[in-house]
Design a protein around this motif. Structure first.
Motif, mmCIF file in Angstrom:
data_model
loop_
_atom_site.group_PDB
_atom_site.id
_atom_site.type_symbol
_atom_site.label_atom_id
_atom_site.label_comp_id
_atom_site.label_asym_id
_atom_site.label_seq_id
_atom_site.Cartn_x
_atom_site.Cartn_y
_atom_site.Cartn_z
ATOM 1 N N UNK A 1 0.838 -1.186 0.000
ATOM 2 C CA UNK A 1 0.000 0.000 0.000
ATOM 3 C C UNK A 1 0.873 1.235 0.000
ATOM 4 N N UNK A 2 0.218 2.377 -0.048
ATOM 5 C CA UNK A 2 0.929 3.654 -0.057
ATOM 6 C C UNK A 2 0.383 4.492 1.087
ATOM 7 N N UNK A 3 1.274 4.965 1.961
ATOM 8 C CA UNK A 3 0.874 5.741 3.131
ATOM 9 C C UNK A 3 -0.185 5.017 3.957
ATOM 10 N N UNK A 4 0.013 3.691 4.113
ATOM 11 C CA UNK A 4 -0.848 2.829 4.924
ATOM 12 C C UNK A 4 -2.235 2.609 4.328
ATOM 13 N N UNK B 1 -2.825 -16.346 3.317
ATOM 14 C CA UNK B 1 -2.226 -16.004 4.604
ATOM 15 C C UNK B 1 -1.331 -14.774 4.479
ATOM 16 N N UNK B 2 -0.686 -14.604 3.321
ATOM 17 C CA UNK B 2 0.155 -13.410 3.123
ATOM 18 C C UNK B 2 -0.700 -12.146 3.186
ATOM 19 N N UNK B 3 -1.828 -12.150 2.501
ATOM 20 C CA UNK B 3 -2.718 -10.989 2.492
ATOM 21 C C UNK B 3 -3.180 -10.661 3.906
ATOM 22 N N UNK B 4 -3.589 -11.662 4.659
ATOM 23 C CA UNK B 4 -4.080 -11.424 6.015
ATOM 24 C C UNK B 4 -2.959 -10.969 6.942
ATOM 25 N N UNK B 5 -1.756 -11.487 6.722
ATOM 26 C CA UNK B 5 -0.616 -11.022 7.526
ATOM 27 C C UNK B 5 -0.329 -9.559 7.255
ATOM 28 N N UNK B 6 -0.349 -9.162 5.994
ATOM 29 C CA UNK B 6 -0.130 -7.752 5.666
ATOM 30 C C UNK B 6 -1.163 -6.864 6.352
ATOM 31 N N UNK B 7 -2.428 -7.265 6.268
ATOM 32 C CA UNK B 7 -3.489 -6.444 6.851
ATOM 33 C C UNK B 7 -3.382 -6.359 8.370
ATOM 34 N N UNK B 8 -2.755 -7.349 8.976
ATOM 35 C CA UNK B 8 -2.579 -7.325 10.427
ATOM 36 C C UNK B 8 -1.563 -6.279 10.869
ATOM 37 N N UNK C 1 -13.625 5.012 13.432
ATOM 38 C CA UNK C 1 -12.417 4.890 14.250
ATOM 39 C C UNK C 1 -12.070 3.438 14.546
ATOM 40 N N UNK C 2 -12.555 2.521 13.697
ATOM 41 C CA UNK C 2 -12.224 1.121 13.865
ATOM 42 C C UNK C 2 -11.038 0.724 13.006
ATOM 43 N N UNK C 3 -10.812 -0.601 12.908
ATOM 44 C CA UNK C 3 -9.781 -1.133 12.019
ATOM 45 C C UNK C 3 -10.310 -1.036 10.593
ATOM 46 N N UNK C 4 -9.655 -0.269 9.751
ATOM 47 C CA UNK C 4 -10.208 0.056 8.432
ATOM 48 C C UNK C 4 -10.495 -1.208 7.627
ATOM 49 N N UNK C 5 -9.585 -2.168 7.651
ATOM 50 C CA UNK C 5 -9.751 -3.377 6.842
ATOM 51 C C UNK C 5 -10.942 -4.217 7.285
ATOM 52 N N UNK C 6 -11.421 -3.986 8.506
ATOM 53 C CA UNK C 6 -12.538 -4.769 9.027
ATOM 54 C C UNK C 6 -13.873 -4.047 8.910
ATOM 55 N N UNK C 7 -13.859 -2.777 8.548
ATOM 56 C CA UNK C 7 -15.101 -2.004 8.484
ATOM 57 C C UNK C 7 -15.837 -2.249 7.180
ATOM 58 N N UNK C 8 -17.146 -2.080 7.225
ATOM 59 C CA UNK C 8 -17.998 -2.276 6.057
ATOM 60 C C UNK C 8 -19.004 -1.138 5.977
ATOM 61 N N UNK C 9 -19.957 -1.266 5.054
ATOM 62 C CA UNK C 9 -20.940 -0.213 4.859
ATOM 63 C C UNK C 9 -21.726 0.143 6.101
ATOM 64 N N UNK C 10 -21.927 -0.812 7.001
ATOM 65 C CA UNK C 10 -22.695 -0.527 8.217
ATOM 66 C C UNK C 10 -21.955 0.424 9.148
ATOM 67 N N UNK C 11 -20.646 0.581 8.908
ATOM 68 C CA UNK C 11 -19.832 1.476 9.737
ATOM 69 C C UNK C 11 -19.638 2.846 9.096
ATOM 70 N N UNK C 12 -20.309 3.104 7.976
ATOM 71 C CA UNK C 12 -20.049 4.308 7.184
ATOM 72 C C UNK C 12 -20.521 5.579 7.882
ATOM 73 N N UNK C 13 -19.718 6.622 7.747
ATOM 74 C CA UNK C 13 -20.053 7.957 8.238
ATOM 75 C C UNK C 13 -19.757 8.964 7.131
ATOM 76 N N UNK C 14 -20.720 9.812 6.816
ATOM 77 C CA UNK C 14 -20.471 10.901 5.885
ATOM 78 C C UNK C 14 -19.608 11.950 6.577
#
Length: 604
Positions: A173-176, A231-238, A561-574
């Motif tokens: 990624x770029x700048x996290x 597992x590589x993808x999930x490790x990166x996201x961790x 203010x959660x973990x971005x990779x775990x958030x979904x539409x139900x967590x959306x804020x305008x």
């Protein structure tokens, strides 16, 4: 069609080398070559790597050895092997552990610092090698040169890292902010065999990313959505921020200080891995000895990622001058002749840094003593608007040399992460002209901020890095913001020059998250723009665009203010993003004004 995140923030570790190789310069064919397939290189843990060996026909005396270590199957580099063997070198294409015909399990990038030094020392002992070993390659094979150098194998004589990504800087990624492309690349390198047809199916990947994007699924589900749990993808996201895990891929300050090899770093203005390549370069100059820095050269061409190996005259709707078409094989050979065979320094390297200037009437190579010496001054152009509304290309704010007054009203945009119709930098059709197509901007009217300079009264040459400190207040704890700079010519045509983006929670540090406090005005420093060198024509203007990051090509931030990779539409804020540019908050775009260079070599 697969969405493109502009031109430079997608760190493309696979650069269509199988295509680029076919067009590699071969006017000077050299002598006949002998070939041996299936050479086995033993490692200390019993794993054997597979290599293909090329050497001059009838070779009697030992020669310097060049090898490339690749996850993209060694036959991809057949043309390179033939070229260097025909010109007096032993060349080996080596499959990394777990890929191609090499044994073991592939662990992307991290394994190379362990395996590659063993390859160096094994080669140095072979009868065909004179004990001098070097490496060739770009992208992944550029990164693994730095990974090798930091382990200091005694017989590594020089490196030429090209378009080198740096984990934690521009990959995954770029700048996290992670790329959806990560799963496309992981699939390319899954298993032992080549997966290029799957990788290259743009419609397939477009559809997979669309499932996540339109369905507002968490980014961590992307590997499942694609059908390739990783597992590589999930490790990166961790590891969502720069930490010890990402640090482990690169040299430490102490290792940078000890690296004392001749080094030729090569990247391009439109190379997606320019941030990584220049990060390695800068840190070697920060920590290295004076003697080591004196042996480190840098070339920055006008190229994209693949063009750093095989330059082309066109990219993204732009056309480059004939001087840009360097024979990269010859440049490498000349470098190897100089550092491995006591030849003369390559004629092209007239100074420590070579960079190519774009633009009408420019199109030439320039030279400087250092990367910093390219820029004479950083000149501010202050953001302002007449009525606090700069939300349209045709009703924009301004970039002015004078500071704004105390009464200047702030501008703002409103961003709803559930809006799947918006992405300012994606063309609205299948155009390949991603540097010159502004249809996405025009379609984003009202949802972005736009500022223009006055038309320049004379040509002005920019060389270096834009900086953009801006004062911003949010009404949510987080969001992702992108900034882009364009040249707008007198005839209305445009060219995208550079971009940057950042996640608000990392505005202070890429290592530590700090959520924004609603309503509090803070300074956001966009200081990761890529290098540019361009003559801006008389009558042209610069355009600055600031906008939300919202694309199926990138990890979606739902502004919470959660973990971005775990958030979904139900967590959306305008979110409302308010940009201030009054006397107390002097937001400005700093232009890198080029230093004069009497040693410039003009293109013919």
């Amino acid at each position: 069609m697969f969405l493109r995140f502009a031109f430079l923030l997608l760190a493309v570790l696979f650069s269509a080398d199988s295509v680029a190789e076919l067009s590699a310069p071969n006017a000077d064919k050299g002598g006949p070559v002998d070939f041996q397939w299936g050479v086995k290189i033993p490692l200390h843990d019993g794993i054997k790597l597979n290599a293909t060996l090329y050497h001059p026909q009838g070779q009697k005396d030992p020669l310097p050895c060049i090898f490339t270590l690749t996850p993209y199957i060694s036959q991809t580099y057949h043309e390179r092997g033939m070229y260097f063997a025909a010109h007096g070198y032993v060349f080996l294409t080596v499959d990394v552990r777990g890929r191609g015909n090499s044994e073991g399990e592939f662990t992307p990038l991290l394994q190379e610092a362990k395996d590659s030094p063993e390859i160096v020392e094994w080669l140095a002992k072979q009868s065909y090698c004179n004990g001098k070993v070097t490496m060739w390659g770009g992208s992944y094979a550029g990164y693994d040169q730095w990974a090798t150098a930091k382990e200091f194998p005694p017989h590594l004589a020089t490196i030429v890292p090209v378009a080198s990504p740096r984990p934690g800087v521009d990959f995954p990624g770029f700048n996290n902010i992670y790329y959806s492309y990560d799963m496309q690349w992981i699939t390319l390198t899954s298993g032992h065999a080549a997966q290029d047809n799957i990788f290259g199916d743009g419609e397939f990947w477009d559809a997979q990313f669309e499932k996540m994007y339109s369905g507002h699924r968490p980014f961590k589900d992307l590997d499942t959505i694609v059908g390739n749990p990783s597992s590589s993808f999930q490790t990166w996201l961790a590891h969502p921020a720069v930490d010890a895990y990402w640090d482990s891929y690169s040299p430490t300050p102490q290792q940078f200080a000890k690296i004392d090899l001749p080094i030729l770093t090569i990247t391009g203005q439109y190379d997606g891995d320019q941030p990584g390549a220049l990060s390695f370069y800068r840190e070697h100059f920060q920590y290295g000895s004076s003697a080591a820095k004196a042996k480190h050269y840098l070339v920055i061409g006008p190229w994209d990622h693949a063009g750093t190996r095989t330059p082309t005259a066109k990219y993204g709707g732009l056309t480059f001058g004939p001087a840009s078409l360097l024979d990269m094989n010859k440049l490498h050979k000349d470098w190897y002749d100089w550092t491995l065979k006591s030849g003369s320094k390559p004629d092209f390297l007239k100074n420590k840094v070579a960079y190519y200037v774009l633009g009408d009437g420019a199109e030439q190579w320039r030279y400087a003593d250092s990367l910093d010496a390219i820029t004479a001054e950083s000149r501010p152009m202050y953001l302002t608007s007449s009525n606090g509304s700069a939300n349209d290309v045709f009703n924009s704010g301004s970039l002015m040399a004078a500071k704004t007054g105390s009464s200047s009203k702030p501008d703002h945009y409103v961003y709803d992460p559930l809006d799947t119709q918006f992405w300012a930098w994606d063309p609205t059709d299948s155009s390949e002209d991603n540097l010159t197509d502004v249809s996405g901007l025009l379609a984003s009217s009202g949802k972005i901020l736009v500022y223009h300079t006055p038309a320049f009264a004379q040509d002005i040459e920019l060389a270096g890095f834009f900086k953009l400190p801006v004062w911003i207040a949010l009404d949510q704890p987080d969001t992702d913001i992108a900034a882009a700079v364009y040249e707008i010519k007198a005839d209305g045509s445009s060219a995208l020059l550079a971009m940057d983006m950042q996640r608000a929670r990392y505005r202070q540090s890429l290592r530590n998250a700090e959520f924004a406090k609603p309503g509090v005005i803070e300074r956001y420093d966009f200081d990761h723009f890529t290098f540019i060198a361009r003559r801006i024509a008389k009558g042209s203007r610069l355009r600055l665009v600031i906008a939300p990051v919202n694309s199926r090509s990138l990890e979606k931030n739902y502004n919470g203010n959660g973990v971005v990779a775990e958030e979904s539409g139900k967590d959306a804020h305008t979110v409302t993003v308010t940009l201030y540019h009054d006397a107390a908050h002097p937001s400005a775009l700093y232009l890198p004004i080029a230093a004069s260079d009497k040693s410039a070599t003009k293109a013919q």
